[in-house]
Design an enzyme around this catalytic site. Structure first.
Site, PDB file in Angstrom:
ATOM      1  CG  ASN A  38      -5.016  -0.918   0.386  1.00 51.60           C
ATOM      2  OD1 ASN A  38      -5.580   0.252  -0.285  1.00 51.60           O
ATOM      3  ND2 ASN A  38      -4.979  -1.818   1.990  1.00 51.60           N
ATOM      4  CD1 TRP A  39      -2.160   1.873  -4.790  1.00 52.98           C
ATOM      5  CD2 TRP A  39      -2.727   4.164  -5.506  1.00 52.98           C
ATOM      6  NE1 TRP A  39      -1.257   2.045  -5.882  1.00 52.98           N
ATOM      7  CE2 TRP A  39      -1.812   3.067  -6.385  1.00 52.98           C
ATOM      8  CE3 TRP A  39      -3.277   5.437  -5.654  1.00 52.98           C
ATOM      9  CZ2 TRP A  39      -2.232   3.680  -7.234  1.00 52.98           C
ATOM     10  CZ3 TRP A  39      -3.021   5.584  -6.969  1.00 52.98           C
ATOM     11  CH2 TRP A  39      -2.391   5.186  -7.876  1.00 52.98           C
ATOM     12  CE  LYS A  40      -1.858  -0.435   3.670  1.00 54.94           C
ATOM     13  NZ  LYS A  40      -1.448  -0.975   4.994  1.00 54.94           N
ATOM     14  CG  HIS A  78      -6.619  -3.660   5.640  1.00 58.48           C
ATOM     15  ND1 HIS A  78      -6.439  -2.714   5.933  1.00 58.48           N
ATOM     16  CD2 HIS A  78      -6.046  -3.884   4.780  1.00 58.48           C
ATOM     17  CE1 HIS A  78      -4.896  -2.563   5.980  1.00 58.48           C
ATOM     18  NE2 HIS A  78      -4.746  -2.947   4.862  1.00 58.48           N
ATOM     19  CD  GLU A  97      -4.053  -0.478   7.035  1.00 57.60           C
ATOM     20  OE1 GLU A  97      -4.771   0.393   6.372  1.00 57.60           O
ATOM     21  OE2 GLU A  97      -2.805  -0.392   7.420  1.00 57.60           O
ATOM     22  CD  GLU A 135      -2.912  -7.472   4.494  1.00 65.48           C
ATOM     23  OE1 GLU A 135      -1.664  -7.091   4.035  1.00 65.48           O
ATOM     24  OE2 GLU A 135      -4.060  -6.641   5.059  1.00 65.48           O
ATOM     25  N   GLY A 157       3.166  -2.625   7.166  1.00 71.84           N
ATOM     26  CA  GLY A 157       3.537  -1.263   7.312  1.00 71.84           C
ATOM     27  C   GLY A 157       4.726  -1.110   7.849  1.00 71.84           C
ATOM     28  CB  SER A 215       6.662  -6.113   5.669  1.00 73.58           C
ATOM     29  OG  SER A 215       5.956  -4.802   6.416  1.00 73.58           O
ATOM     30  N   GLY A 247       0.856  -3.442   0.211  1.00 74.66           N
ATOM     31  CA  GLY A 247       0.419  -1.164   0.663  1.00 74.66           C
ATOM     32  C   GLY A 247       2.063  -0.908  -0.016  1.00 74.66           C
ATOM     33  N   GLY A 248       2.817   0.049   1.126  1.00 78.78           N
ATOM     34  CA  GLY A 248       3.890   1.066   1.064  1.00 78.78           C
ATOM     35  C   GLY A 248       4.036   1.002  -0.380  1.00 78.78           C
TER      36      GLY A 248
HETATM   37  P1  13P Z   1       2.340  -3.127   3.526  1.00 78.22           P
HETATM   38  O1  13P Z   1       2.954  -2.944   2.286  1.00 78.22           O
HETATM   39  O2  13P Z   1       2.530  -1.700   3.937  1.00 78.22           O
HETATM   40  O3  13P Z   1       2.827  -3.401   4.770  1.00 78.22           O
HETATM   41  O4  13P Z   1       1.117  -2.799   4.354  1.00 78.22           O
HETATM   42  C1  13P Z   1       0.175  -3.896   3.778  1.00 78.22           C
HETATM   43  C2  13P Z   1      -1.102  -4.082   4.172  1.00 78.22           C
HETATM   44  O5  13P Z   1      -1.932  -3.482   4.610  1.00 78.22           O
HETATM   45  C3  13P Z   1      -1.422  -4.564   2.486  1.00 78.22           C
HETATM   46  O6  13P Z   1      -2.835  -4.094   2.537  1.00 78.22           O
END
Ligand code: 13P
Length: 241
Positions: A8-10, A85, A87, A157, A163, A203, A224-225
């Site tokens: 997930n590149w956000k 999600h 977010e 999650e 993050g 994470s 994510g990151g």
């Molecule tokens: P991180 O891997 O950056 O913690 O993000 C997880 C995430 O929200 C994937 O959708």
């Protein structure tokens, strides 16, 4: 069975050039089904041996400025769509009811929703994890027919792990997995519960991924990151066993 790894590149990276570079650098091993969810606008100019997915969608079509429907996503060849999600829930006030409408619209198009659930820090500290998950799954799947459930992916999650570099223990994650399987079993029966894929996010990196896949028995991870950093992401992919 291949492990499902969802990148997930956000709202990253800033330019199409950077996006192309990241994707070009990915080396997915054979035991991995890799779904990359970049910002939608980049997808037509991205090429790689991966499947693309969407980070979100809307549940309707027509006078909804800025939105994209599952039908549109399907028409350009996307199969997976992330829904609910944290977010979206926290920053854009997405409720369980909205997530539910999206789930139904996605399933109507025979696409695969990846429904995200998980408790925040306060809920964790007051031992409400299971209650929160039960509500999010109950309402997220409200009115979803039994024959559609086998295509669903559920992503645990925990909000406090996203993050932050903090992550849940394999034991705790396995408990959540068992709990989710039971919820699905009660509502839809054993076969459906067996088919539903359950993945973990928050994470995830090359050092902790094994504990989620082999120790906690998850079907995959949502990253994510680390998915934006080629070298680290390839190390993570290599560690999938
Ligand atoms: P991180 O891997 O950056 O913690 O993000 C997880 C995430 O929200 C994937 O959708």
């Amino acid at each position: 069975m291949k492990f499902l790894i969802v990148a997930n590149w956000k709202c990253n990276p800033k330019t199409i050039k950077e996006a192309q570079k990241i994707l070009k650098g990915y080396k997915a091993p054979k035991n991995v089904e890799l779904i990359v969810c970049p910002p939608l606008v980049f997808i037509p100019q991205l090429k790689g041996n991966v499947s693309f997915g969407a980070q979100d969608c809307f549940y309707g079509e027509g006078a909804f400025t800025g939105e994209v429907s599952p039908t549109m996503l399907k028409s350009v060849g996307l199969r997976h769509v992330i829904v609910g999600h944290s977010e979206r829930r926290v920053l854009f006030n997405e409720t369980d009811e909205i997530a539910n409408r999206k789930m139904k619209a996605i399933l109507q198009e025979k696409l695969i929703p990846i429904l995200c659930v998980g408790e925040n820090r306060e809920e964790r500290e007051s031992n409400e994890t299971f209650e929160v998950i039960k509500r999010q799954i109950g309402e997220g799947l409200d009115g979803v027919a039994k024959d559609k459930v086998k295509n669903i992916v559920l992503a645990y999650e925990p909000v406090w792990a996203i993050g932050t570099g903090k992550f849940a223990s394999a034991e705790k994650i396995q408990q959540v997995k068992i709990f989710i399987k039971k919820l699905i079993n009660t509502k839809y029966g054993a076969k459906a519960s067996e088919k539903v894929k359950i993945i973990y996010g928050g994470s995830v990196d090359s050092r902790n991924i094994a504990s989620y896949l082999s120790d906690a028995g998850m079907d995959g991870v949502l990253v994510g990151g680390v998915s934006l950093r080629i070298k680290e992401f390839n190390q993570l992919l290599k560690a999938v066993k």
